[in-house]
Scaffold this motif. Structure first.
Motif, PDB file in Angstrom:
ATOM      1  N   LEU A 156       0.737  -1.283  -0.072  1.00  0.00           N
ATOM      2  CA  LEU A 156      -0.018   0.062  -0.048  1.00  0.00           C
ATOM      3  C   LEU A 156       0.782   1.371  -0.053  1.00  0.00           C
ATOM      4  CD1 LEU A 156      -2.932  -0.769   2.483  1.00  0.00           C
ATOM      5  CD2 LEU A 156      -2.923  -0.741   0.023  1.00  0.00           C
ATOM      6  N   TYR A 157       2.197   1.257   0.608  1.00  0.00           N
ATOM      7  CA  TYR A 157       2.773   2.665   0.614  1.00  0.00           C
ATOM      8  C   TYR A 157       3.554   2.810  -0.522  1.00  0.00           C
ATOM      9  CZ  TYR A 157       7.584   0.695   1.914  1.00  0.00           C
ATOM     10  OH  TYR A 157       8.641   0.086   1.764  1.00  0.00           O
ATOM     11  N   ASN A 158       4.099   3.930  -0.733  1.00  0.00           N
ATOM     12  CA  ASN A 158       5.027   4.360  -1.567  1.00  0.00           C
ATOM     13  C   ASN A 158       5.857   5.533  -1.114  1.00  0.00           C
ATOM     14  OD1 ASN A 158       3.326   7.264  -2.010  1.00  0.00           O
ATOM     15  ND2 ASN A 158       2.202   5.835  -2.320  1.00  0.00           N
ATOM     16  N   PRO A 159       6.954   6.096  -1.653  1.00  0.00           N
ATOM     17  CA  PRO A 159       7.955   6.878  -1.388  1.00  0.00           C
ATOM     18  C   PRO A 159       7.144   8.269  -0.614  1.00  0.00           C
ATOM     19  CG  PRO A 159       8.828   5.837  -2.911  1.00  0.00           C
ATOM     20  CD  PRO A 159       7.481   5.239  -3.169  1.00  0.00           C
ATOM     21  N   LEU A 160       6.182   8.332  -1.346  1.00  0.00           N
ATOM     22  CA  LEU A 160       5.300   9.689  -0.819  1.00  0.00           C
ATOM     23  C   LEU A 160       4.798   9.584   0.566  1.00  0.00           C
ATOM     24  CD1 LEU A 160       3.581  10.881  -4.108  1.00  0.00           C
ATOM     25  CD2 LEU A 160       5.742  11.777  -3.238  1.00  0.00           C
ATOM     26  N   THR A 161       4.557   8.392   1.047  1.00  0.00           N
ATOM     27  CA  THR A 161       4.006   8.233   2.160  1.00  0.00           C
ATOM     28  C   THR A 161       4.670   7.629   3.253  1.00  0.00           C
ATOM     29  OG1 THR A 161       2.876   6.013   1.538  1.00  0.00           O
ATOM     30  CG2 THR A 161       1.675   8.070   1.265  1.00  0.00           C
ATOM     31  N   TYR A 162       5.951   7.638   3.030  1.00  0.00           N
ATOM     32  CA  TYR A 162       6.807   6.985   4.092  1.00  0.00           C
ATOM     33  C   TYR A 162       6.856   7.707   5.395  1.00  0.00           C
ATOM     34  CZ  TYR A 162       9.665   4.312   0.745  1.00  0.00           C
ATOM     35  OH  TYR A 162      10.077   3.106   0.038  1.00  0.00           O
ATOM     36  N   ALA A 163       6.485   8.997   5.448  1.00  0.00           N
ATOM     37  CA  ALA A 163       6.467   9.608   6.748  1.00  0.00           C
ATOM     38  C   ALA A 163       5.414   9.114   7.694  1.00  0.00           C
ATOM     39  CB  ALA A 163       6.167  11.350   6.343  1.00  0.00           C
ATOM     40  N   THR A 164       4.562   8.422   7.050  1.00  0.00           N
ATOM     41  CA  THR A 164       3.485   7.935   8.310  1.00  0.00           C
ATOM     42  C   THR A 164       3.023   6.492   7.891  1.00  0.00           C
ATOM     43  OG1 THR A 164       1.700   8.640   6.669  1.00  0.00           O
ATOM     44  CG2 THR A 164       2.314   9.888   8.512  1.00  0.00           C
ATOM     45  N   ALA A 165       3.760   5.752   6.819  1.00  0.00           N
ATOM     46  CA  ALA A 165       3.501   4.510   6.558  1.00  0.00           C
ATOM     47  C   ALA A 165       4.571   3.545   6.570  1.00  0.00           C
ATOM     48  CB  ALA A 165       3.289   4.410   5.003  1.00  0.00           C
ATOM     49  N   ASP A 166       5.780   3.999   6.664  1.00  0.00           N
ATOM     50  CA  ASP A 166       7.032   3.324   6.802  1.00  0.00           C
ATOM     51  C   ASP A 166       7.094   2.672   8.384  1.00  0.00           C
ATOM     52  OD1 ASP A 166       9.116   1.782   6.002  1.00  0.00           O
ATOM     53  OD2 ASP A 166      10.614   3.618   6.177  1.00  0.00           O
ATOM     54  N   VAL A 167       7.170   1.460   8.347  1.00  0.00           N
ATOM     55  CA  VAL A 167       7.157   0.655   9.957  1.00  0.00           C
ATOM     56  C   VAL A 167       8.496   0.036   9.836  1.00  0.00           C
ATOM     57  CG1 VAL A 167       4.832   0.637   9.929  1.00  0.00           C
ATOM     58  CG2 VAL A 167       5.939  -1.137   8.909  1.00  0.00           C
ATOM     59  N   ILE A 168       8.759  -0.667  11.108  1.00  0.00           N
ATOM     60  CA  ILE A 168       9.989  -1.355  11.092  1.00  0.00           C
ATOM     61  C   ILE A 168      10.212  -2.519  10.331  1.00  0.00           C
ATOM     62  CG2 ILE A 168      11.161  -2.931  12.951  1.00  0.00           C
ATOM     63  CD1 ILE A 168      10.056  -1.308  15.149  1.00  0.00           C
ATOM     64  N   SER A 169       9.279  -3.205   9.943  1.00  0.00           N
ATOM     65  CA  SER A 169       9.237  -4.581   8.871  1.00  0.00           C
ATOM     66  C   SER A 169       9.701  -4.064   7.719  1.00  0.00           C
ATOM     67  CB  SER A 169       8.073  -5.116   8.984  1.00  0.00           C
ATOM     68  OG  SER A 169       7.046  -4.418   8.545  1.00  0.00           O
ATOM     69  N   THR A 170       9.214  -2.768   7.205  1.00  0.00           N
ATOM     70  CA  THR A 170       9.478  -2.485   5.757  1.00  0.00           C
ATOM     71  C   THR A 170      10.873  -1.677   5.800  1.00  0.00           C
ATOM     72  OG1 THR A 170       8.109  -0.383   6.287  1.00  0.00           O
ATOM     73  CG2 THR A 170       7.083  -2.172   5.248  1.00  0.00           C
ATOM     74  N   TYR A 171      11.158  -1.170   6.839  1.00  0.00           N
ATOM     75  CA  TYR A 171      12.445  -0.489   6.859  1.00  0.00           C
ATOM     76  C   TYR A 171      13.451  -1.477   7.180  1.00  0.00           C
ATOM     77  CZ  TYR A 171      16.276   2.510   9.000  1.00  0.00           C
ATOM     78  OH  TYR A 171      17.448   3.259   9.150  1.00  0.00           O
TER      79      TYR A 171
END
Length: 330
Positions: A270-285
């Motif tokens: 669901l996420y993309n670079p534009l939504t990293y500020a609120t969407a990026d979690v530990i697992s995706t990081y």
């Protein structure tokens, strides 16, 4: 009149030589050792071999790889790292502002998911328990269970198509004269989309255990409550909820244990670079740092930190539940 030697024997009383040996109490269960239980029920124990083997191979053996969190690991080199570096990678992520942003997002999404996805199955189960029309109850259960069997890829595709600029929601906004909203590109909408899709996918399936727990409540308790003048709300509050409290506590502890493990697949889709500020979690990081960038030791240190937090949450929730309600996992 004959005289017996020694102590006279009273009628009806046997001597030590004539007394029969003591027999074991047939009502007292005999203690069985592990060896005897294994010989007797080896067919049943053999069914646990494959699950135990699965956990050993895919859960416990990979724990040995956590040692690279304290060693410098290079792809193609030693399996457990080339050089001991101590807490170097731990200090790196503790002083990394990007990690703390990711950590904040994980806590926020995990808290919102727990806030909505834990009580809603209880409410739905209570409502379904009051439905007396059999076909209506079956229809609602089927409709609410169906999203659980859909693939996460399908779920993510449906969400993206629904909230796209040409999706159903924006077409409805255009129909009432409103400007379309770029839900996918705006960071402020990501958590709403994630939590609402999680509710839609999991709430119906979560009612199964609660419906099963509701069947174990003694119906005489409801009769007594009605005799005392309790209405349906008071019966639910004083009879139904205490009856399913052990199930509620158990599932709450398990959900708290996965508090930090926010769904990797759905977030990644669901996420993309534009939504990293609120969407990026530990697992995706971890995926981007460890798999994409190749910093396996750094990713292992972050993963170990996440696991320790999850363990602390489970132990804390279990202890608090045991002291306050008397119900716990162990």
């Amino acid at each position: 009149m004959g005289i017996t030697s020694g102590q006279d024997v009273l009628p009806g009383r046997a001597t030590g030589a004539d007394r029969p040996p003591e027999r074991a109490d047939p009502l007292r269960p005999r203690r069985r050792t592990w060896a005897s239980a294994l010989r007797r029920d080896w067919q049943l124990y053999s069914l646990a071999v494959l699950p135990l083997l699965f956990f050993v191979v895919f859960r416990y053996l990979p724990m040995l790889g956590n040692v690279i969190a304290f060693r410098r690991y290079q792809p193609g080199g030693d399996l457990f790292g080339e050089q001991w570096v101590g807490l170097r990678y731990v200090r790196m992520f503790l002083t990394d502002p990007t990690f703390w942003q990711v950590f904040t997002n994980t806590v926020a999404i995990g808290a919102l998911t727990l806030l909505f996805c834990f009580p809603l199955p209880i409410m739905l189960a209570l409502l379904l328990n009051e439905v007396r029309t059999r076909w209506l109850k079956g229809f609602v259960q089927t409709v609410s269970y169906l999203p659980h069997f859909l693939s996460i890829v399908v779920i993510a595709g449906l969400v993206l198509q629904t909230v796209s600029l040409d999706g159903v929601i924006n077409q409805g906004l255009r129909a009432v004269g409103q400007d379309p909203i770029a839900f996918i590109q705006e960071p402020g909408w990501f958590r709403t989309l994630y939590v609402s899709s999680e509710v839609w996918q999991t709430v119906g399936w979560g009612t199964i255990l609660y419906l099963a727990a509701l069947t174990t409540i003694d119906t005489d308790l409801y009769d007594q409550a009605r005799v005392d003048g309790a209405n349906r709300w008071r019966q639910t509050w004083h009879v139904t909820l205490p009856g399913i409290r052990p199930t509620m506590i158990t599932l709450l502890i398990l959900n708290i244990g996965t508090f930090m493990a926010v769904g990797f697949e759905k977030v990644l889709l669901l996420y993309n670079p534009l939504t990293y500020a609120t969407a990026d979690v530990i697992s995706t990081y971890l995926y981007r740092v460890g798999i994409v960038s190749g910093s396996f030791s750094y990713a292992a240190a972050i993963g170990l930190f996440e696991s320790l937090i999850g363990l602390a949450l489970v132990l804390g929730a279990n202890t608090l539940s045991r002291r306050t309600t008397g119900t716990s996992l162990w």
